[in-house]
Design a protein around this motif. Structure first.
Motif, PDB file in Angstrom:
ATOM      1  N   SER A 106       0.837  -1.205   0.000  1.00 42.69           N
ATOM      2  CA  SER A 106       0.000   0.000   0.000  1.00 42.69           C
ATOM      3  C   SER A 106       0.873   1.256   0.000  1.00 42.69           C
ATOM      4  O   SER A 106       0.516   2.274  -0.605  1.00 42.69           O
ATOM      5  N   ILE A 107       2.019   1.192   0.670  1.00 40.98           N
ATOM      6  CA  ILE A 107       2.966   2.316   0.673  1.00 40.98           C
ATOM      7  C   ILE A 107       3.552   2.501  -0.716  1.00 40.98           C
ATOM      8  O   ILE A 107       3.675   3.622  -1.218  1.00 40.98           O
ATOM      9  N   VAL A 108       3.911   1.378  -1.349  1.00 43.76           N
ATOM     10  CA  VAL A 108       4.437   1.435  -2.716  1.00 43.76           C
ATOM     11  C   VAL A 108       3.404   2.044  -3.654  1.00 43.76           C
ATOM     12  O   VAL A 108       3.719   2.915  -4.473  1.00 43.76           O
ATOM     13  N   TYR A 109       2.155   1.590  -3.533  1.00 42.34           N
ATOM     14  CA  TYR A 109       1.074   2.105  -4.381  1.00 42.34           C
ATOM     15  C   TYR A 109       0.939   3.613  -4.235  1.00 42.34           C
ATOM     16  O   TYR A 109       0.843   4.340  -5.224  1.00 42.34           O
ATOM     17  N   LYS A 110       0.914   4.078  -2.984  1.00 39.28           N
ATOM     18  CA  LYS A 110       0.686   5.510  -2.766  1.00 39.28           C
ATOM     19  C   LYS A 110       1.841   6.343  -3.283  1.00 39.28           C
ATOM     20  O   LYS A 110       1.630   7.435  -3.830  1.00 39.28           O
ATOM     21  N   ALA A 111       3.058   5.848  -3.135  1.00 42.07           N
ATOM     22  CA  ALA A 111       4.214   6.569  -3.669  1.00 42.07           C
ATOM     23  C   ALA A 111       4.137   6.646  -5.188  1.00 42.07           C
ATOM     24  O   ALA A 111       4.393   7.704  -5.786  1.00 42.07           O
ATOM     25  N   LEU A 112       3.775   5.540  -5.836  1.00 42.18           N
ATOM     26  CA  LEU A 112       3.624   5.536  -7.289  1.00 42.18           C
ATOM     27  C   LEU A 112       2.508   6.482  -7.723  1.00 42.18           C
ATOM     28  O   LEU A 112       2.628   7.182  -8.739  1.00 42.18           O
ATOM     29  N   ASP A 113       1.431   6.505  -6.955  1.00 42.64           N
ATOM     30  CA  ASP A 113       0.326   7.409  -7.247  1.00 42.64           C
ATOM     31  C   ASP A 113       0.798   8.864  -7.176  1.00 42.64           C
ATOM     32  O   ASP A 113       0.469   9.682  -8.035  1.00 42.64           O
ATOM     33  N   ASN A 114       1.574   9.189  -6.150  1.00 42.54           N
ATOM     34  CA  ASN A 114       2.099  10.547  -6.002  1.00 42.54           C
ATOM     35  C   ASN A 114       3.045  10.921  -7.143  1.00 42.54           C
ATOM     36  O   ASN A 114       3.155  12.099  -7.511  1.00 42.54           O
ATOM     37  N   PHE A 122      -0.703   3.708 -17.629  1.00 38.09           N
ATOM     38  CA  PHE A 122      -1.982   3.144 -18.061  1.00 38.09           C
ATOM     39  C   PHE A 122      -2.945   4.168 -18.642  1.00 38.09           C
ATOM     40  O   PHE A 122      -4.006   3.808 -19.148  1.00 38.09           O
ATOM     41  N   GLY A 123      -2.596   5.449 -18.550  1.00 38.30           N
ATOM     42  CA  GLY A 123      -3.420   6.486 -19.133  1.00 38.30           C
ATOM     43  C   GLY A 123      -4.653   6.844 -18.340  1.00 38.30           C
ATOM     44  O   GLY A 123      -5.565   7.487 -18.871  1.00 38.30           O
ATOM     45  N   PHE A 124      -4.726   6.436 -17.067  1.00 39.09           N
ATOM     46  CA  PHE A 124      -5.865   6.836 -16.238  1.00 39.09           C
ATOM     47  C   PHE A 124      -5.409   6.968 -14.792  1.00 39.09           C
ATOM     48  O   PHE A 124      -4.389   6.402 -14.391  1.00 39.09           O
ATOM     49  N   GLN A 125      -6.183   7.723 -14.030  1.00 36.32           N
ATOM     50  CA  GLN A 125      -5.882   7.948 -12.620  1.00 36.32           C
ATOM     51  C   GLN A 125      -6.861   7.166 -11.758  1.00 36.32           C
ATOM     52  O   GLN A 125      -8.060   7.401 -11.806  1.00 36.32           O
ATOM     53  N   PRO A 126      -6.373   6.190 -10.964  1.00 35.68           N
ATOM     54  CA  PRO A 126      -7.283   5.456 -10.064  1.00 35.68           C
ATOM     55  C   PRO A 126      -7.965   6.409  -9.079  1.00 35.68           C
ATOM     56  O   PRO A 126      -7.440   7.483  -8.762  1.00 35.68           O
ATOM     57  N   ASP A 127      -9.124   6.012  -8.605  1.00 33.49           N
ATOM     58  CA  ASP A 127      -9.872   6.806  -7.630  1.00 33.49           C
ATOM     59  C   ASP A 127      -9.105   6.812  -6.312  1.00 33.49           C
ATOM     60  O   ASP A 127      -9.057   5.802  -5.597  1.00 33.49           O
ATOM     61  N   THR A 128      -8.489   7.937  -5.977  1.00 27.03           N
ATOM     62  CA  THR A 128      -7.642   8.007  -4.789  1.00 27.03           C
ATOM     63  C   THR A 128      -8.440   7.864  -3.499  1.00 27.03           C
ATOM     64  O   THR A 128      -7.939   7.327  -2.508  1.00 27.03           O
ATOM     65  N   ARG A 129      -9.691   8.338  -3.518  1.00 30.63           N
ATOM     66  CA  ARG A 129     -10.517   8.208  -2.314  1.00 30.63           C
ATOM     67  C   ARG A 129     -10.875   6.746  -2.047  1.00 30.63           C
ATOM     68  O   ARG A 129     -10.797   6.276  -0.906  1.00 30.63           O
TER      69      ARG A 129
END
Length: 221
Positions: A106-114, A122-129
Motif C-alpha cells: 500500500s505504501i508502494v502504491y501511494k508513492a507511485l500514485d504521487n 496506463f493512461g488513467f488515474q485510479p480513484d484516490t478516495r
C-alpha cells in the motif's frame, strides 16, 4: 546455526512493530473493562507504527486544503476502524507476515500514485478516495492481527476494543500533526518540488523493503 540466526534476524526485523512483551503480559493478566490502558496502547501502537505513518504521509503529501486532508484521513480511519473492530470481535485474522506485506505494498502504491506513474503507464488515474478506503480496510486487518496477539479477555472485550480504537485515532492525529507541521515548513522552501520526487522514491523503496522483510520472514519462520 546460521539458518537459525538468519531466521531470528528476519523475524525481529519483520515484526519490529509487533506487540511488546510487557504490554502483552499485562493484557493477558487483566479482565473486565480497562478503558485508559487500552486507549494508551492504541495510541502507542499507531504512533509507533512506521508502516501506517508512511502510508499516511503518502496520502497527505500533495494535499494542501484542510478539508481534503480531513476527507482522506477520515476515509482511512473508517476503513481501519471497521476491519480492526470486526476482525478482533469475530476472531478473524490473517497471517501477520502476509498482511504486513500487503501493507508494504500500500505504501508502494501511494508513492507511485504521487509520482503520477499510473497516469503515465496506463493512461488513467485510479480513484484516490476509494484506494484510501480500501487500504484503510487492509491496515485494519493488520491492526486486528496484532491486537489478537494480546489474547484479550472476552470479559469487557467490546468496550476495551472501542477504547483501543479511540487511542488509535488519537495516535493517528498526533502523527498527522507532526507530519503536517514538518510538511508545512518544507513546502515553504524552494526545494520542495525539486525533492518531492526523490522523497516519494524513498517512500516507495521503504515499502518494497517492508514487503521483502515480511515475505522473507514468512518463509524463514
Amino acid at each position: 546455526m546460521a539458518l537459525g540466526l538468519t531466521a531470528g534476524l528476519f523475524s525481529s526485523a519483520a515484526l519490529a512493530h509487533a506487540v511488546a512483551e510487557g504490554d502483552k503480559g499485562y493484557i493477558q493478566e487483566i479482565t473486565g473493562v480497562h478503558l485508559m490502558p487500552f486507549a494508551y496502547l492504541g495510541a502507542k501502537h499507531m504512533f509507533t507504527g512506521y508502516d501506517h505513518i508512511l502510508f499516511l504521509l503518502g496520502v497527505v503529501f500533495f494535499l494542501y486544503k484542510l478539508k481534503d486532508i480531513a476527507l482522506y484521513v477520515t476515509l482511512f480511519a473508517v476503513g481501519h476502524s471497521t476491519t480492526m473492530l470486526a476482525g478482533v470481535y469475530f476472531g478473524t485474522s490473517i497471517n501477520s507476515y502476509l498482511i504486513d506485506a500487503v501493507i508494504g505494498l500500500s505504501i508502494v502504491y501511494k508513492a507511485l500514485d504521487n509520482l503520477g506513474a499510473f497516469q503515465r503507464w496506463f493512461g488513467f488515474q485510479p480513484d484516490t478516495r476509494l484506494a484510501t478506503l480500501v487500504f484503510g480496510l487492509i491496515h485494519g486487518f493488520g491492526l486486528a492481527t496484532k491486537i489478537q496477539e494480546y489474547e484479550m479477555s472476552r470479559d469487557g472485550l467490546l468496550p476495551n476494543l472501542l477504547s483501543f480504537n479511540v487511542g488509535v485515532e488519537i495516535g493517528q492525529l498526533l502523527a498527522l500533526s507532526c507530519i503536517l507541521i514538518a510538511m508545512g515548513f518544507w513546502r515553504r522552501t524552494d526545494g520542495f518540488f525539486k525533492h518531492a520526487y526523490t522523497a516519494n522514491v524513498v517512500m516507495m523503496s521503504a515499502g518494497f523493503v517492508l514487503v521483502g522483510l515480511q515475505i522473507t520472514g514468512y518463509f524463514v519462520s
